[in-house]
Design an enzyme around this catalytic site. Structure first.
Site, PDB file in Angstrom:
ATOM      1  N   GLU A  95      37.354  36.716  44.583  1.00 52.78           N
ATOM      2  CA  GLU A  95      38.668  37.220  44.150  1.00 52.78           C
ATOM      3  C   GLU A  95      39.081  36.520  42.846  1.00 52.78           C
ATOM      4  OE1 GLU A  95      40.828  36.460  47.911  1.00 52.78           O
ATOM      5  OE2 GLU A  95      41.088  38.626  48.142  1.00 52.78           O
TER       6      GLU A  95
ATOM      7  N   ASP B 212      37.584  48.352  55.546  1.00 50.39           N
ATOM      8  CA  ASP B 212      36.931  47.123  55.042  1.00 50.39           C
ATOM      9  C   ASP B 212      35.441  47.176  55.354  1.00 50.39           C
ATOM     10  OD1 ASP B 212      39.775  45.136  55.988  1.00 50.39           O
ATOM     11  OD2 ASP B 212      39.067  45.496  53.937  1.00 50.39           O
TER      12      ASP B 212
ATOM     13  N   ASP C 232      40.987  37.127  58.152  1.00 51.58           N
ATOM     14  CA  ASP C 232      41.841  38.300  57.915  1.00 51.58           C
ATOM     15  C   ASP C 232      41.524  39.392  58.928  1.00 51.58           C
ATOM     16  OD1 ASP C 232      42.793  36.955  55.748  1.00 51.58           O
ATOM     17  OD2 ASP C 232      41.867  38.225  54.211  1.00 51.58           O
TER      18      ASP C 232
ATOM     19  N   GLU D 261      33.505  39.266  51.067  1.00 45.62           N
ATOM     20  CA  GLU D 261      34.584  38.811  51.954  1.00 45.62           C
ATOM     21  C   GLU D 261      34.318  39.247  53.380  1.00 45.62           C
ATOM     22  OE1 GLU D 261      38.637  39.545  50.741  1.00 45.62           O
ATOM     23  OE2 GLU D 261      39.316  39.647  52.819  1.00 45.62           O
ATOM     24  N   GLU D 262      33.609  40.370  53.525  1.00 41.90           N
ATOM     25  CA  GLU D 262      33.414  40.944  54.865  1.00 41.90           C
ATOM     26  C   GLU D 262      32.146  40.457  55.549  1.00 41.90           C
ATOM     27  OE1 GLU D 262      36.928  42.446  53.974  1.00 41.90           O
ATOM     28  OE2 GLU D 262      35.984  42.310  55.954  1.00 41.90           O
TER      29      GLU D 262
ATOM     30  N   ASP E  79      34.822  41.436  46.827  1.00 42.91           N
ATOM     31  CA  ASP E  79      35.798  41.791  47.850  1.00 42.91           C
ATOM     32  C   ASP E  79      35.805  43.313  47.836  1.00 42.91           C
ATOM     33  OD1 ASP E  79      39.375  41.138  48.408  1.00 42.91           O
ATOM     34  OD2 ASP E  79      37.880  42.329  49.490  1.00 42.91           O
TER      35      ASP E  79
ATOM     36  N   LEU F 138      37.219  45.683  49.540  1.00 40.12           N
ATOM     37  CA  LEU F 138      38.485  46.409  49.617  1.00 40.12           C
ATOM     38  C   LEU F 138      39.633  45.405  49.666  1.00 40.12           C
ATOM     39  CD1 LEU F 138      39.441  49.344  49.632  1.00 40.12           C
ATOM     40  CD2 LEU F 138      39.607  49.206  52.121  1.00 40.12           C
ATOM     41  N   ASP F 139      40.088  45.043  48.480  1.00 38.59           N
ATOM     42  CA  ASP F 139      41.169  44.060  48.359  1.00 38.59           C
ATOM     43  C   ASP F 139      42.508  44.744  48.641  1.00 38.59           C
ATOM     44  OD1 ASP F 139      42.585  41.641  47.236  1.00 38.59           O
ATOM     45  OD2 ASP F 139      43.229  43.164  45.797  1.00 38.59           O
TER      46      ASP F 139
HETATM   47  P1  P6P Z   1      50.273  38.038  51.413  1.00 43.23           P
HETATM   48  C1  P6P Z   1      45.247  40.857  50.277  1.00 43.23           C
HETATM   49  O1  P6P Z   1      45.007  40.404  51.607  1.00 43.23           O
HETATM   50  C2  P6P Z   1      45.252  39.649  49.385  1.00 43.23           C
HETATM   51  O2  P6P Z   1      44.018  39.005  49.469  1.00 43.23           O
HETATM   52  C3  P6P Z   1      45.612  40.024  47.956  1.00 43.23           C
HETATM   53  O3  P6P Z   1      45.100  41.266  47.600  1.00 43.23           O
HETATM   54  C4  P6P Z   1      47.119  40.017  47.962  1.00 43.23           C
HETATM   55  O4  P6P Z   1      47.688  39.727  46.690  1.00 43.23           O
HETATM   56  C5  P6P Z   1      47.433  38.908  48.953  1.00 43.23           C
HETATM   57  O5  P6P Z   1      46.293  38.782  49.816  1.00 43.23           O
HETATM   58  C6  P6P Z   1      48.634  39.253  49.783  1.00 43.23           C
HETATM   59  O6  P6P Z   1      48.846  38.161  50.638  1.00 43.23           O
HETATM   60  O7  P6P Z   1      50.233  36.670  52.042  1.00 43.23           O
HETATM   61  O8  P6P Z   1      51.342  38.172  50.354  1.00 43.23           O
HETATM   62  O9  P6P Z   1      50.299  39.187  52.396  1.00 43.23           O
END
Ligand code: P6P
Length: 351
Positions: free
Chosen positions: A275, A69, A63, A92-93, A113, A115-116
């Site tokens: 997650e 992050d 990502d 995650e980081e 995670d 900063l989700d």
């Molecule tokens: P997409 C954010 O990167 C994440 O991990 C989740 O928080 C979020 O629901 C999903 O990915 C969004 O992914 O492919 O829809 O952009």
């Protein structure tokens, strides 16, 4: 009346006094409250102090990594390292598990995670922090990666922080789910959602429908069923781009979030350890359900810290409905497609 309000710290002490959990978990969850206050402040003023934007590299799971992050991860790692109770942190980081503390008191592992949904920060949309806490399993002097590779059914606590129109911290230590809203004038998290129960059914669904063509026909049939206006059940789509925000909505209002596998990524995008598993722990404790569409999230073995899994999570009835479409054995219930077509076309699921 604020004088009788229950703060996070008081609630943790009450739960601990009823011997619902050890004092160490109270300390760690109080620490998460501190992290949430720091991140609330830093996220809300990031645009003013040059903390938006990318850092240039990608994180361990590919990502794009934001400045926030990296900052959020630093706050979490330092805050939990200082407790002396955490032997290792999986984030995650971080490419690898960070070994933190070798003291005999360091009997816990944090998976997070930090900063989700961080892509939402540029537009001031909701983001979150997800956390899961395990007890160490290895007996060595220091923590190890093996301590982090435990299935979600071994979690001793889990929760999340939602940085939205308000900052809400939701946690469970395995027998209930409670939510606290930050009162910034007091600097305290106040009990605002006591003993959360996830509605058994709902009319909202969350998914990135731009991947519709990449899903198997069984998932497509589920989406078609939700969008079919000729039936008496009409569903509405809500998708924020932040897993925490979408799952929180399902938890409170009823609904289902799903991120299936595709031909190219049969395990989907979301990471199991920090997650899917922590959120599954919370949602199940509130009476909801979380699976891959085939298997219970909390029972999935975890072989690597950045392992991915498909996810369907939320109201029991809606997760069951999803599973009835993707599981051949349950397929008689709603789906119009026949067994042969389904069996040949399904991606990332089960028969
Ligand atoms: P997409 C954010 O990167 C994440 O991990 C989740 O928080 C979020 O629901 C999903 O990915 C969004 O992914 O492919 O829809 O952009």
């Amino acid at each position: 009346m604020i004088a009788t309000a229950t703060t996070l710290n008081h609630h943790l002490w009450q739960q601990q006094r009823e011997s619902k959990h050890p004092i160490e978990l109270s300390i760690l969850l109080t620490r998460m409250g501190f992290v949430a206050k720091v991140l609330t402040r830093e996220i809300s003023r990031a645009a003013l102090v040059g903390k938006l934007g990318l850092v240039g590299e990608k994180n361990a799971t590919g990502d794009a990594q934001k400045k926030l992050d990296v900052f959020s991860n630093e706050v979490v790692v330092s805050a939990f390292s200082e407790t002396g109770l955490v032997a290792a942190i999986a984030s995650e980081e971080l490419d690898q598990v960070q070994l933190v503390e070798c003291g005999s008191e360091a009997q816990y592992i944090l998976c997070t995670d930090p900063l989700d949904g961080s892509s939402n920060t540029e537009s001031s949309a909701a983001v979150g922090t997800i956390f899961g806490i395990y007890r160490r399993t290895t007996g060595g002097r220091c923590g190890s990666e093996a301590d982090a590779l435990q299935p979600g059914n071994k979690l001793v606590a889990a929760g999340y922080v939602l940085y939205g129109t308000s900052t809400v911290l939701v946690y469970s230590t395995g027998d209930r789910v409670d939510g606290f809203t930050l009162d910034p004038t007091l600097g305290e998290f106040i009990l605002s959602h006591e003993n959360i129960r996830c509605p058994e059914d709902g009319k909202l669904y969350s998914a990135n429908l731009s991947y519709y063509q990449d899903w198997g026909t069984r998932v497509q049939s589920f989406v078609d069923y939700l969008g079919d206006r000729t039936t008496d059940s009409s569903y509405s789509l809500r998708y924020s781009g932040a897993l925490v925000a979408d799952v929180h909505r399902c938890l409170l209002e009823g609904g289902v979030y799903f991120y299936p596998g595709t031909q190219d990524q049969q395990d989907g995008k979301l990471r199991l350890l920090y997650e899917n598993a922590p959120l599954a722990f919370v949602v199940e404790q509130a009476g909801g359900k979380a699976s891959t569409g085939c298997d219970r999230i909390l029972d999935l073995p975890i072989e690597s810290i950045h392992q991915r899994s498909p996810l369907v999570i939320g109201s029991l009835e809606l997760v069951d409905l999803y599973e009835s479409f993707v599981q051949k054995s349950k397929q008689t219930r709603y789906s119009s497609i026949d067994e042969e077509e389904a069996a040949s076309m399904y991606v990332g699921g089960c028969n």
